[in-house]
Write a protein that holds these residues in place. Structure first.
Motif, PDB file in Angstrom:
ATOM      1  N   ALA A   1       1.299  -1.560   0.049  1.00 49.14           N
ATOM      2  CA  ALA A   1      -0.130   0.113   0.213  1.00 49.14           C
ATOM      3  C   ALA A   1       0.695   1.325  -0.074  1.00 49.14           C
ATOM      4  O   ALA A   1       1.783   1.643   1.207  1.00 49.14           O
ATOM      5  CB  ALA A   1      -1.158  -0.798   1.008  1.00 49.14           C
ATOM      6  N   GLN A   2       0.337   2.237  -0.737  1.00 48.29           N
ATOM      7  CA  GLN A   2       0.980   3.532  -1.205  1.00 48.29           C
ATOM      8  C   GLN A   2       0.154   4.421  -0.409  1.00 48.29           C
ATOM      9  O   GLN A   2      -0.444   5.357  -0.942  1.00 48.29           O
ATOM     10  CB  GLN A   2       1.433   3.898  -2.875  1.00 48.29           C
ATOM     11  CG  GLN A   2       2.293   3.003  -3.275  1.00 48.29           C
ATOM     12  CD  GLN A   2       3.735   2.796  -2.906  1.00 48.29           C
ATOM     13  OE1 GLN A   2       3.627   3.991  -3.301  1.00 48.29           O
ATOM     14  NE2 GLN A   2       4.428   1.649  -1.693  1.00 48.29           N
ATOM     15  N   PHE A   3       1.119   5.415   1.338  1.00 49.29           N
ATOM     16  CA  PHE A   3       0.984   6.160   1.284  1.00 49.29           C
ATOM     17  C   PHE A   3       1.226   7.434   0.305  1.00 49.29           C
ATOM     18  O   PHE A   3       2.595   7.333  -0.410  1.00 49.29           O
ATOM     19  CB  PHE A   3       1.544   5.699   2.979  1.00 49.29           C
ATOM     20  CG  PHE A   3       0.199   4.891   3.387  1.00 49.29           C
ATOM     21  CD1 PHE A   3       0.780   3.751   3.690  1.00 49.29           C
ATOM     22  CD2 PHE A   3      -0.913   5.333   4.559  1.00 49.29           C
ATOM     23  CE1 PHE A   3       0.337   2.513   4.253  1.00 49.29           C
ATOM     24  CE2 PHE A   3      -1.739   4.180   4.933  1.00 49.29           C
ATOM     25  CZ  PHE A   3      -1.179   2.700   5.025  1.00 49.29           C
ATOM     26  N   GLY A   4       1.181   8.692   0.996  1.00 53.03           N
ATOM     27  CA  GLY A   4       1.980  10.001  -0.175  1.00 53.03           C
ATOM     28  C   GLY A   4       2.745  10.104   0.954  1.00 53.03           C
ATOM     29  O   GLY A   4       3.596  10.623  -0.474  1.00 53.03           O
ATOM     30  N   ILE A   5       3.497   9.380   2.570  1.00 50.28           N
ATOM     31  CA  ILE A   5       4.901   9.114   2.171  1.00 50.28           C
ATOM     32  C   ILE A   5       5.824   8.449   1.387  1.00 50.28           C
ATOM     33  O   ILE A   5       7.384   8.214   1.379  1.00 50.28           O
ATOM     34  CB  ILE A   5       5.120   9.366   3.727  1.00 50.28           C
ATOM     35  CG1 ILE A   5       6.382   9.595   4.297  1.00 50.28           C
ATOM     36  CG2 ILE A   5       5.154   7.989   3.681  1.00 50.28           C
ATOM     37  CD1 ILE A   5       6.727   9.600   6.036  1.00 50.28           C
ATOM     38  N   ASP A   6       5.038   7.617   0.769  1.00 48.79           N
ATOM     39  CA  ASP A   6       5.666   5.959   0.071  1.00 48.79           C
ATOM     40  C   ASP A   6       5.485   6.347  -1.433  1.00 48.79           C
ATOM     41  O   ASP A   6       6.880   5.950  -2.475  1.00 48.79           O
ATOM     42  CB  ASP A   6       4.945   5.033   0.140  1.00 48.79           C
ATOM     43  CG  ASP A   6       4.965   4.162   1.282  1.00 48.79           C
ATOM     44  OD1 ASP A   6       3.638   3.798   2.095  1.00 48.79           O
ATOM     45  OD2 ASP A   6       5.919   4.984   2.277  1.00 48.79           O
ATOM     46  N   VAL A   7       5.454   8.152  -2.150  1.00 53.17           N
ATOM     47  CA  VAL A   7       5.880   7.842  -3.385  1.00 53.17           C
ATOM     48  C   VAL A   7       7.308   8.000  -3.340  1.00 53.17           C
ATOM     49  O   VAL A   7       8.018   8.536  -2.822  1.00 53.17           O
ATOM     50  CB  VAL A   7       4.898   9.352  -3.662  1.00 53.17           C
ATOM     51  CG1 VAL A   7       5.599  10.260  -4.380  1.00 53.17           C
ATOM     52  CG2 VAL A   7       3.661   9.897  -3.920  1.00 53.17           C
ATOM     53  N   LYS A   8       7.714   7.628  -4.994  1.00 51.39           N
ATOM     54  CA  LYS A   8       9.301   7.590  -5.046  1.00 51.39           C
ATOM     55  C   LYS A   8       9.028   8.381  -6.564  1.00 51.39           C
ATOM     56  O   LYS A   8       8.033   7.043  -7.664  1.00 51.39           O
ATOM     57  CB  LYS A   8       9.588   6.208  -5.565  1.00 51.39           C
ATOM     58  CG  LYS A   8      11.257   6.356  -4.897  1.00 51.39           C
ATOM     59  CD  LYS A   8      11.655   5.251  -4.157  1.00 51.39           C
ATOM     60  CE  LYS A   8      12.861   4.997  -4.102  1.00 51.39           C
ATOM     61  NZ  LYS A   8      13.496   5.417  -3.370  1.00 51.39           N
ATOM     62  N   ILE A   9       9.992   9.445  -7.493  1.00 53.77           N
ATOM     63  CA  ILE A   9       9.207  10.032  -8.517  1.00 53.77           C
ATOM     64  C   ILE A   9      11.213   9.916  -8.868  1.00 53.77           C
ATOM     65  O   ILE A   9      11.864  10.103  -8.056  1.00 53.77           O
ATOM     66  CB  ILE A   9       9.232  11.168  -8.515  1.00 53.77           C
ATOM     67  CG1 ILE A   9       7.745  11.957  -7.315  1.00 53.77           C
ATOM     68  CG2 ILE A   9       8.896  11.750  -9.429  1.00 53.77           C
ATOM     69  CD1 ILE A   9       6.153  10.899  -8.299  1.00 53.77           C
TER      70      ILE A   9
END
Lengths: 744, 151
Positions: free
Chosen positions: A218-226
């Protein structure tokens, strides 16, 4: 009674459906609750809004729900999907979800006035329109199949994502029908399924978001990877309302992995390759703060000012009869000051926001409850038009009202403007606790006059505290009356022949206050249910029996209530019979009246909040040292028609724990203009070894759905403090309980 | 260079030896299942296993993990106790927002691996370091007991 509030729940509200061909083939169904629907005299409101695609069905039969409500643990992704799946006759697993883009107009939540998730409103907001959208699509697909087969639509039935011609058993899947269906006119007056035919709504369907939450996916905002993303952490001025004067960043820039130090008006950000470098850089920044005018403020100062303000008469929320005269003639008079402290939210996921500012556009990745506002603030800071700002919303690691703010987005965009490429801004826990939008401090003066039977003939409640509404949604703050500040106090479920409820606004400069789970009801119902308990004690009556008597009295519960005193999420007026039913069930299941050992007691609290009725009985024991142990909390809830009963139970279980944590330990204090608390060592929360069991008993009802996300939290504090009184004879009038019971 | 073995995979990372394992996992290896909650080992969101034992990765320097087996939430389902715990979590619908649950599951899996039939006191001791703001504690307790019953 407020026009807005009356319109919230009933099924006769006008809903405008649009449908048509989706780009790339397929069917879309859109709908809006237009401004016209809020004023039934206007008839052409449908033209004011373009339809948005809430539901799409493609040629492969894939159903996609564009989900305007966010998932922060309260189960919306599942319960909202259940509404569409039920009417559309598809399985829950067949509904794919897409987080709605930012659009305060098209995705406006009618109970909040903007695109937002909060106020325990998601099911109430979506219950009718989403079911109608699903039913309309179902009817159009049936009609399309009937046309294809040249048969009477009445001989066809939708089931399992297809249409069956009952006499012959012929079947066409939705995918094969969507293009034809898209050319049909949208049916009016679509019949909804009879609740007795529900196969999904009302069942404890497994949540759709949980599988990925147990395996790390599950991806929370804090897990974003750009790609190319930097990571930043921030120090904001610790003094309330203070600014940045200057910073020596030489030591920080020397840290391996740190690429940049960025300044904004009240904070410094360290930009780095990874969080560790950013944290190391943060630790060696030499910052000069302009602490501003509030640098000497302490909690004692704030309290002194609130107490002084509380002596003035306030804006009237409710006035009936003559309080002063009735008090003068009462057999017994009671008065008390009740206080509830500033509270932090402390969601498990610290505040964070990832932003990429470019000349031609801005991308924002976040987990937020008001995506339209996130877009608006990014547009304002960058100067870009709104349609050049894309917000990608994510699962939230806890909202509780904290993520109804976009301060973190504003700050992140200001930082990102000075950084090449995307940057993820992550707050430390200390920053999260010290730069919150705090639940306000409330200072309440309560008075009551009892007759010879010990029953109240006079009730007065003057509430002093900050107005969240005045800042967050100024149109909702009418002539100085904040409906949230008086919610739960202005129209309790007990009638009084003489009643006066007032609100005195008091603000602490530099301190941002905000929505905290249960909002107005949480602090007001603590006051009301605690003071009712005091009345019962003065009347020498059992607290449950006393409430039964009060609920049975035939006074008009809304007499003298100012129309601006109720919030759009409050629900229709309370029904004392339904309050009585939850009270009786909770008391019964809790074994109310059965003997308990010394220093152990039960306390009761009833509430009507967010359109839902709840009673809770807490059972506590208090040691000789003043340590409180909560053994068990028994709840009875009537929330009308239930979408997912397991979710209802889970929300109440969790809401009670959230409320008890705050009631026992929660307190934000100020010294030298700074928040004193910083992490979970000094902002204590209940842990598994201290948590009581919460039992939830559901009342079966066919009434319109009520809200559920916040209700468990609302009554937890008074149930606790009333139980402490039963166990020790000590009345807690100020939260948190903390050390108040320790013998000096 | 720090050599780590994460979920069975050998990795060489060009990082300082004092970097907390949490940030190596999240920012360098790209495993975001392990979460940041407090940074000072008060909340348990960062829990991983070192040679099967639950530790708080936010205060554990990578140097301490070198030469040991690091297991994260992404791989715990491949262990018998991890698989049982995850299934029990789903059966009893433990999860609400889910942010703390990686850490909860890691602590619970370590408990179950070492104690096949944990008592309430065992659960208190093993799990009291893991905070849940959504308040899922009673379901966590029930799920651990349920997983313990699964053969």
């Amino acid at each position: 009674m407020g026009l807005e509030r009356r319109l919230n729940l009933n099924l006769s509200r006008r809903t405008f459906l649009k449908a048509g061909a989706a780009a790339g083939g397929g069917l879309f169904i859109g709908f809006n609750l237009s401004e016209a629907a809020a004023q039934p005299n206007v008839t052409n409101g449908a033209d004011l809004f373009a339809p948005n695609a809430f539901v799409r069905i493609d040629r492969a039969g894939q159903v996609t729900l564009v989900m305007p409500q966010v998932e922060m643990g309260q189960g919306t992704y599942t319960s909202i999907s259940m509404l569409i799946a039920e009417e559309l006759e598809v399985g829950l697993k067949q509904v794919a979800l897409q987080a709605a883009p930012a659009d305060d107009r098209d995705y406006r939540n009618p109970l909040l006035g903007l695109q937002g998730t909060g106020g325990s409103s998601s099911v109430r907001a979506m219950w009718d329109p989403l079911r109608r959208a699903g039913a309309a699509a179902r009817l159009m697909l049936i009609t399309a199949a009937a046309e294809r087969w040249h048969v009477d639509p009445a001989s066809c039935r939708a089931e399992n994502a297809g249409v069956v011609h009952v006499p012959t058993g012929q079947r066409l899947s939705y995918g094969a029908l969507v293009d034809l269906a898209a050319r049909l006119p949208v049916p009016r007056n679509v019949p909804l399924k009879d609740p007795k035919d529900f196969r999904l709504i009302g069942t404890p369907a497994k949540r759709v978001d949980t599988p990925d939450k147990v395996n790390g996916k599950a991806q929370f905002g804090i897990d974003v990877k750009i790609p190319g993303m930097k990571i930043a952490t921030v120090a904001a001025c610790p003094a309330l309302g203070g600014k940045l004067a200057g910073v020596d960043d030489s030591a920080a820039l020397a840290i391996k992995g740190v690429s940049q130090v960025v300044r904004v008006d009240d904070a410094v950000a360290v930009i780095a390759e990874h969080m560790w470098a950013a944290l190391q850089g943060l630790a060696v920044l030499d910052i000069d703060w302009d602490e501003g005018p509030n640098a000497r403020v302490s909690s004692a100062d704030i309290l002194r000012q609130m107490e002084a303000a509380s002596h003035k008469s306030g804006v009237v929320a409710r006035k009936e009869g003559d309080l002063a005269k009735a008090m003068a003639g009462a057999t017994t008079r009671l008065e008390a000051v009740y206080q509830a402290p500033f509270l932090a939210h402390a969601a498990m996921e610290p505040m964070n926001c990832t932003v990429h500012v470019r000349a031609d556009g801005c991308d924002v990745w976040v987990g937020n409850q008001v995506v339209g506002r996130a877009q608006a603030t990014a547009a304002e800071v960058t100067g870009l038009p709104r349609d050049k700002v894309i917000v990608y919303n994510h699962l939230l690691g806890g909202g509780f009202g904290r993520r109804l703010e976009v301060d973190g987005v504003t700050q992140a965009v200001k930082i990102a403007k000075q950084v090449d490429g995307p940057v993820k801004v992550v707050w430390t826990r200390e920053q999260d606790i010290q730069h919150d939008a705090y639940r306000p401090y409330y200072y309440d003066r309560l008075v009551a006059g009892l007759d010879e039977q010990g029953l109240p003939i006079a009730w007065g409640d003057r509430i002093t505290g900050s107005s969240i509404m005045a800042r967050w949604y100024p149109p909702g703050f009418k002539y100085g009356l904040d409906p949230d500040a008086v919610e739960g106090a202005a129209n309790p479920p007990y009638g009084f022949p003489n009643i006066l409820v007032e609100y005195v606004r008091h603000e602490q400069p530099g301190m941002t206050t905000g929505w905290w789970r249960g909002v107005g009801s949480t602090h007001n119902i603590f006051m009301v249910e605690s003071f009712i308990d005091e009345l019962a004690a003065a009347a020498r009556r059992d607290p449950v029996e006393y409430r039964r008597v009060l609920l049975g009295r035939a006074f008009d519960l809304e007499a003298g209530l100012d129309p601006a005193a109720t919030a759009p999420w409050s629900g229709p007026p309370p029904d004392p019979a339904r309050v009585r039913a939850v009270l009786d069930l909770a008391a019964d299941e809790a074994g109310w009246g059965a003997a308990l050992p010394e220093r152990r007691g039960r306390g009761v609290a009833v509430q009507y909040a967010f359109g839902t009725y709840l009673a809770q009985v807490a059972e506590v024991s208090v040691s000789k040292d003043g340590e409180v142990q909560v053994h068990r909390v028994v709840c009875a809830v009537d929330c009308g028609m239930i979408v997912n009963p397991d979710t209802v139970k889970a929300q109440i279980e969790g809401g009670v724990i959230f409320g008890l944590t705050a009631a026992l330990f929660g307190e934000i204090t100020i010294r030298d203009g700074r928040v004193e608390q910083s992490n979970f060592n000094d902002y204590r929360v209940l842990r598994i070894n201290e948590a009581p069991t919460v039992e939830v008993h559901l009342i079966k009802s066919s009434e319109a759905p009520g809200g559920i996300g916040e209700v468990g939290t609302v009554g937890a504090a008074p149930a606790l403090t009333n139980a402490i009184f039963a166990a020790t004879g000590i009345r807690i009038r100020r939260l948190p309980v903390k050390d108040q019971l320790r013998s000096s | 260079m720090v050599s780590l073995r994460i979920n069975g995979q050998e990795l060489d990372l060009d990082i300082s030896r004092d970097m907390p394992l949490l940030w190596a996992l999240r920012d360098l290896v790209g495993l975001s299942g392990t979460k940041f909650g407090c940074g000072v080992a008060l909340c348990g969101a960062c829990t991983v296993h070192l040679d099967g034992r639950a530790i708080r990765s936010c205060i554990t320097p990578v140097a301490h993990a070198a030469g040991k087996n690091v297991t994260t939430i992404e791989a715990i389902g491949e262990t018998p106790s991890g698989k049982k715990i995850q299934q029990a979590w789903l059966d009893l619908e433990v999860v609400q927002c889910g942010y703390c649950q990686s850490g909860q599951i890691m602590s619970a899996a370590a408990l179950l691996a070492s104690t096949s039939n944990p008592s309430d006191a065992d659960i208190d001791a093993a799990m009291s370091g893991n905070i849940c703001r959504c308040g899922t504690y009673q379901r966590i307790r029930a799920a651990i007991k349920s997983a313990a019953q699964t053969s």
